[in-house]
Motif scaffolding. Structure first.
Motif, PDB file in Angstrom:
ATOM      1  N   ARG A 153      -2.437   9.451  -7.034  1.00  0.00           N
ATOM      2  CA  ARG A 153      -3.502   9.131  -7.984  1.00  0.00           C
ATOM      3  C   ARG A 153      -3.684  10.230  -9.042  1.00  0.00           C
ATOM      4  O   ARG A 153      -3.915   9.913 -10.211  1.00  0.00           O
ATOM      5  CB  ARG A 153      -4.812   8.839  -7.249  1.00  0.00           C
ATOM      6  N   PRO A 154      -3.568  11.520  -8.677  1.00  0.00           N
ATOM      7  CA  PRO A 154      -3.656  12.537  -9.728  1.00  0.00           C
ATOM      8  C   PRO A 154      -2.554  12.428 -10.787  1.00  0.00           C
ATOM      9  O   PRO A 154      -2.673  13.003 -11.869  1.00  0.00           O
ATOM     10  CB  PRO A 154      -3.537  13.855  -8.950  1.00  0.00           C
ATOM     11  N   ARG A 155      -1.485  11.693 -10.468  1.00  0.00           N
ATOM     12  CA  ARG A 155      -0.385  11.509 -11.416  1.00  0.00           C
ATOM     13  C   ARG A 155      -0.482  10.181 -12.158  1.00  0.00           C
ATOM     14  O   ARG A 155       0.461   9.769 -12.838  1.00  0.00           O
ATOM     15  CB  ARG A 155       0.950  11.591 -10.683  1.00  0.00           C
ATOM     16  N   GLY A 156      -1.603   9.495 -11.999  1.00  0.00           N
ATOM     17  CA  GLY A 156      -1.828   8.257 -12.732  1.00  0.00           C
ATOM     18  C   GLY A 156      -1.454   6.994 -11.995  1.00  0.00           C
ATOM     19  O   GLY A 156      -1.602   5.890 -12.534  1.00  0.00           O
ATOM     20  N   VAL A 157      -0.961   7.101 -10.760  1.00  0.00           N
ATOM     21  CA  VAL A 157      -0.527   5.936  -9.986  1.00  0.00           C
ATOM     22  C   VAL A 157      -1.499   5.708  -8.833  1.00  0.00           C
ATOM     23  O   VAL A 157      -1.691   6.593  -7.991  1.00  0.00           O
ATOM     24  CB  VAL A 157       0.900   6.126  -9.435  1.00  0.00           C
ATOM     25  N   ALA A 158      -2.113   4.549  -8.800  1.00  0.00           N
ATOM     26  CA  ALA A 158      -3.047   4.202  -7.729  1.00  0.00           C
ATOM     27  C   ALA A 158      -2.316   3.467  -6.616  1.00  0.00           C
ATOM     28  O   ALA A 158      -1.373   2.712  -6.867  1.00  0.00           O
ATOM     29  CB  ALA A 158      -4.177   3.325  -8.268  1.00  0.00           C
ATOM     30  N   VAL A 159      -2.752   3.690  -5.390  1.00  0.00           N
ATOM     31  CA  VAL A 159      -2.186   2.998  -4.222  1.00  0.00           C
ATOM     32  C   VAL A 159      -3.350   2.430  -3.417  1.00  0.00           C
ATOM     33  O   VAL A 159      -4.315   3.140  -3.124  1.00  0.00           O
ATOM     34  CB  VAL A 159      -1.351   3.947  -3.344  1.00  0.00           C
ATOM     35  N   THR A 160      -3.244   1.157  -3.061  1.00  0.00           N
ATOM     36  CA  THR A 160      -4.327   0.473  -2.354  1.00  0.00           C
ATOM     37  C   THR A 160      -3.826  -0.141  -1.059  1.00  0.00           C
ATOM     38  O   THR A 160      -2.814  -0.852  -1.061  1.00  0.00           O
ATOM     39  CB  THR A 160      -4.938  -0.644  -3.219  1.00  0.00           C
ATOM     40  N   ALA A 161      -4.527   0.119   0.026  1.00  0.00           N
ATOM     41  CA  ALA A 161      -4.292  -0.574   1.294  1.00  0.00           C
ATOM     42  C   ALA A 161      -5.335  -1.672   1.430  1.00  0.00           C
ATOM     43  O   ALA A 161      -6.541  -1.382   1.474  1.00  0.00           O
ATOM     44  CB  ALA A 161      -4.392   0.400   2.463  1.00  0.00           C
ATOM     45  N   VAL A 162      -4.891  -2.913   1.466  1.00  0.00           N
ATOM     46  CA  VAL A 162      -5.797  -4.046   1.652  1.00  0.00           C
ATOM     47  C   VAL A 162      -5.726  -4.475   3.112  1.00  0.00           C
ATOM     48  O   VAL A 162      -4.675  -4.905   3.590  1.00  0.00           O
ATOM     49  CB  VAL A 162      -5.436  -5.222   0.731  1.00  0.00           C
ATOM     50  N   ARG A 163      -6.842  -4.332   3.804  1.00  0.00           N
ATOM     51  CA  ARG A 163      -6.901  -4.629   5.232  1.00  0.00           C
ATOM     52  C   ARG A 163      -7.563  -5.999   5.420  1.00  0.00           C
ATOM     53  O   ARG A 163      -8.781  -6.121   5.395  1.00  0.00           O
ATOM     54  CB  ARG A 163      -7.688  -3.547   5.970  1.00  0.00           C
ATOM     55  N   PHE A 164      -6.740  -7.014   5.598  1.00  0.00           N
ATOM     56  CA  PHE A 164      -7.270  -8.351   5.820  1.00  0.00           C
ATOM     57  C   PHE A 164      -7.516  -8.586   7.310  1.00  0.00           C
ATOM     58  O   PHE A 164      -6.850  -7.993   8.171  1.00  0.00           O
ATOM     59  CB  PHE A 164      -6.298  -9.412   5.314  1.00  0.00           C
ATOM     60  N   GLY A 165      -8.465  -9.479   7.580  1.00  0.00           N
ATOM     61  CA  GLY A 165      -8.602 -10.042   8.912  1.00  0.00           C
ATOM     62  C   GLY A 165      -7.708 -11.270   8.992  1.00  0.00           C
ATOM     63  O   GLY A 165      -6.559 -11.252   8.543  1.00  0.00           O
ATOM     64  N   PHE A 166      -8.239 -12.363   9.522  1.00  0.00           N
ATOM     65  CA  PHE A 166      -7.443 -13.585   9.613  1.00  0.00           C
ATOM     66  C   PHE A 166      -7.464 -14.327   8.275  1.00  0.00           C
ATOM     67  O   PHE A 166      -8.525 -14.560   7.695  1.00  0.00           O
ATOM     68  CB  PHE A 166      -7.970 -14.496  10.721  1.00  0.00           C
ATOM     69  N   ARG A 197      -8.849  -0.931  -8.438  1.00  0.00           N
ATOM     70  CA  ARG A 197      -7.889   0.050  -7.908  1.00  0.00           C
ATOM     71  C   ARG A 197      -8.486   0.969  -6.833  1.00  0.00           C
ATOM     72  O   ARG A 197      -8.367   2.192  -6.907  1.00  0.00           O
ATOM     73  CB  ARG A 197      -7.324   0.878  -9.062  1.00  0.00           C
ATOM     74  N   PRO A 198      -9.109   0.407  -5.791  1.00  0.00           N
ATOM     75  CA  PRO A 198      -9.635   1.256  -4.723  1.00  0.00           C
ATOM     76  C   PRO A 198      -8.503   1.789  -3.847  1.00  0.00           C
ATOM     77  O   PRO A 198      -7.394   1.253  -3.848  1.00  0.00           O
ATOM     78  CB  PRO A 198     -10.529   0.302  -3.928  1.00  0.00           C
ATOM     79  N   ALA A 199      -8.773   2.828  -3.077  1.00  0.00           N
ATOM     80  CA  ALA A 199      -7.773   3.326  -2.136  1.00  0.00           C
ATOM     81  C   ALA A 199      -7.621   2.373  -0.954  1.00  0.00           C
ATOM     82  O   ALA A 199      -6.513   2.174  -0.442  1.00  0.00           O
ATOM     83  CB  ALA A 199      -8.155   4.721  -1.650  1.00  0.00           C
ATOM     84  N   VAL A 200      -8.713   1.786  -0.524  1.00  0.00           N
ATOM     85  CA  VAL A 200      -8.675   0.855   0.612  1.00  0.00           C
ATOM     86  C   VAL A 200      -9.765  -0.186   0.433  1.00  0.00           C
ATOM     87  O   VAL A 200     -10.851   0.112  -0.089  1.00  0.00           O
ATOM     88  CB  VAL A 200      -8.844   1.603   1.958  1.00  0.00           C
ATOM     89  N   LEU A 201      -9.459  -1.410   0.840  1.00  0.00           N
ATOM     90  CA  LEU A 201     -10.444  -2.492   0.796  1.00  0.00           C
ATOM     91  C   LEU A 201     -10.229  -3.364   2.020  1.00  0.00           C
ATOM     92  O   LEU A 201      -9.099  -3.776   2.307  1.00  0.00           O
ATOM     93  CB  LEU A 201     -10.288  -3.324  -0.479  1.00  0.00           C
ATOM     94  N   SER A 202     -11.308  -3.620   2.758  1.00  0.00           N
ATOM     95  CA  SER A 202     -11.238  -4.418   3.987  1.00  0.00           C
ATOM     96  C   SER A 202     -12.066  -5.686   3.815  1.00  0.00           C
ATOM     97  O   SER A 202     -13.245  -5.614   3.465  1.00  0.00           O
ATOM     98  CB  SER A 202     -11.778  -3.610   5.182  1.00  0.00           C
ATOM     99  N   ARG A 203     -11.445  -6.829   4.063  1.00  0.00           N
ATOM    100  CA  ARG A 203     -12.146  -8.105   3.949  1.00  0.00           C
ATOM    101  C   ARG A 203     -11.661  -9.070   5.027  1.00  0.00           C
ATOM    102  O   ARG A 203     -10.476  -9.064   5.362  1.00  0.00           O
ATOM    103  CB  ARG A 203     -11.897  -8.742   2.572  1.00  0.00           C
ATOM    104  N   PRO A 204     -12.555  -9.920   5.570  1.00  0.00           N
ATOM    105  CA  PRO A 204     -13.983 -10.007   5.262  1.00  0.00           C
ATOM    106  C   PRO A 204     -14.781  -8.856   5.876  1.00  0.00           C
ATOM    107  O   PRO A 204     -14.360  -8.274   6.874  1.00  0.00           O
ATOM    108  CB  PRO A 204     -14.389 -11.356   5.857  1.00  0.00           C
ATOM    109  N   ARG A 205     -15.928  -8.586   5.293  1.00  0.00           N
ATOM    110  CA  ARG A 205     -16.721  -7.442   5.723  1.00  0.00           C
ATOM    111  C   ARG A 205     -17.161  -7.572   7.180  1.00  0.00           C
ATOM    112  O   ARG A 205     -17.200  -6.583   7.912  1.00  0.00           O
ATOM    113  CB  ARG A 205     -17.944  -7.279   4.827  1.00  0.00           C
TER     114      ARG A 205
END
Length: 227
Positions: A153-166, A197-205
């Motif tokens: 991210r400090p180099r301008g590139v974002a990485v996101t882990a999307v944590r899905f349930g079912f 562009r979050p680092a991590v997002l988990s859904r559904p809450r």
């Protein structure tokens, strides 16, 4: 804007391809079977040929603004201890991601921009006797993506882990699928990630809250049962 989607022949990857195309993106897809949308290339992410094919694809398309790793499998261990299926799960879910990142990220860093999204799972927080490699590979995926985000991210590139349930796809093999969401809802989440562009997002809450509570209990129970 140009997106590379690995694993877009069906499920979330295909639905995301349609959504991005509708929003004016150019989409290049790489999947094990021919994809019905976007510019498609066929490859097995676990094959020795995958890195070379991906390099050729990237050389042909130029800069990639977004890379989404949507390939994934979840093999059951079964009473016969089908360990080959567990090994392949690691190859697809984790090593395929790592090889994709290795190919895509240098160009993004050189351009000073870009976004990598990996489709992980809330299974990364639990131990599974039914599909141990799935849970372990997703734990590795989430950890790797979060570490990469801190580095890139400090180099301008974002990485996101999307944590899905079912999610209502062929991957939802469990007879009990609490809080299951539709594929379209999953794509809504991914489009939100593209914007924010979050680092991590988990859904559904609600599922995230449940796994956050039960994860430590399940790990303790597994240690007691087998220790």
């Amino acid at each position: 804007m140009h997106a590379l989607i690995v694993g877009n022949s069906d499920g979330i990857g295909l639905a995301l391809t349609h959504r991005l195309l509708g929003a004016g993106w150019t989409v290049t897809g790489v999947s094990r079977r021919p994809a019905p949308a976007g510019v498609a290339h066929t490859a097995d992410v676990a094959s020795p040929e995958f890195p070379a094919l991906l390099a050729r694809v990237l050389a042909g398309v130029g800069d990639v603004d977004l890379c989404v790793y949507a390939a994934g499998i979840g093999e059951l261990l079964g009473p016969g201890l089908a360990l080959a299926g567990q090994t392949r799960t690691f190859e697809v879910n984790l090593l395929g991601l790592a090889r994709t990142v290795e190919a895509v990220v240098p160009g993004m860093v050189a351009a000073g921009r870009g976004h990598v999204i990996g489709l992980s799972s809330m299974a990364d927080a639990v131990l599974s006797a039914d599909a141990p490699a799935y849970a372990a590979s997703k734990a590795g995926m989430t950890s790797y993506l979060l570490g990469l985000d801190a580095a890139l991210r400090p180099r301008g590139v974002a990485v996101t882990a999307v944590r899905f349930g079912f999610v209502d796809t062929k991957m939802a093999k469990s007879p009990v699928t609490p809080f299951k969401i539709t594929t379209e809802r999953a794509v809504d989440v991914l489009m939100q990630c593209v914007r924010t562009r979050p680092a991590v997002l988990s859904r559904p809450r609600r599922m995230a809250a449940l796994t956050g509570t039960l994860g430590p209990l399940l790990r303790t129970a597994a240690r007691l049962r087998h220790g």
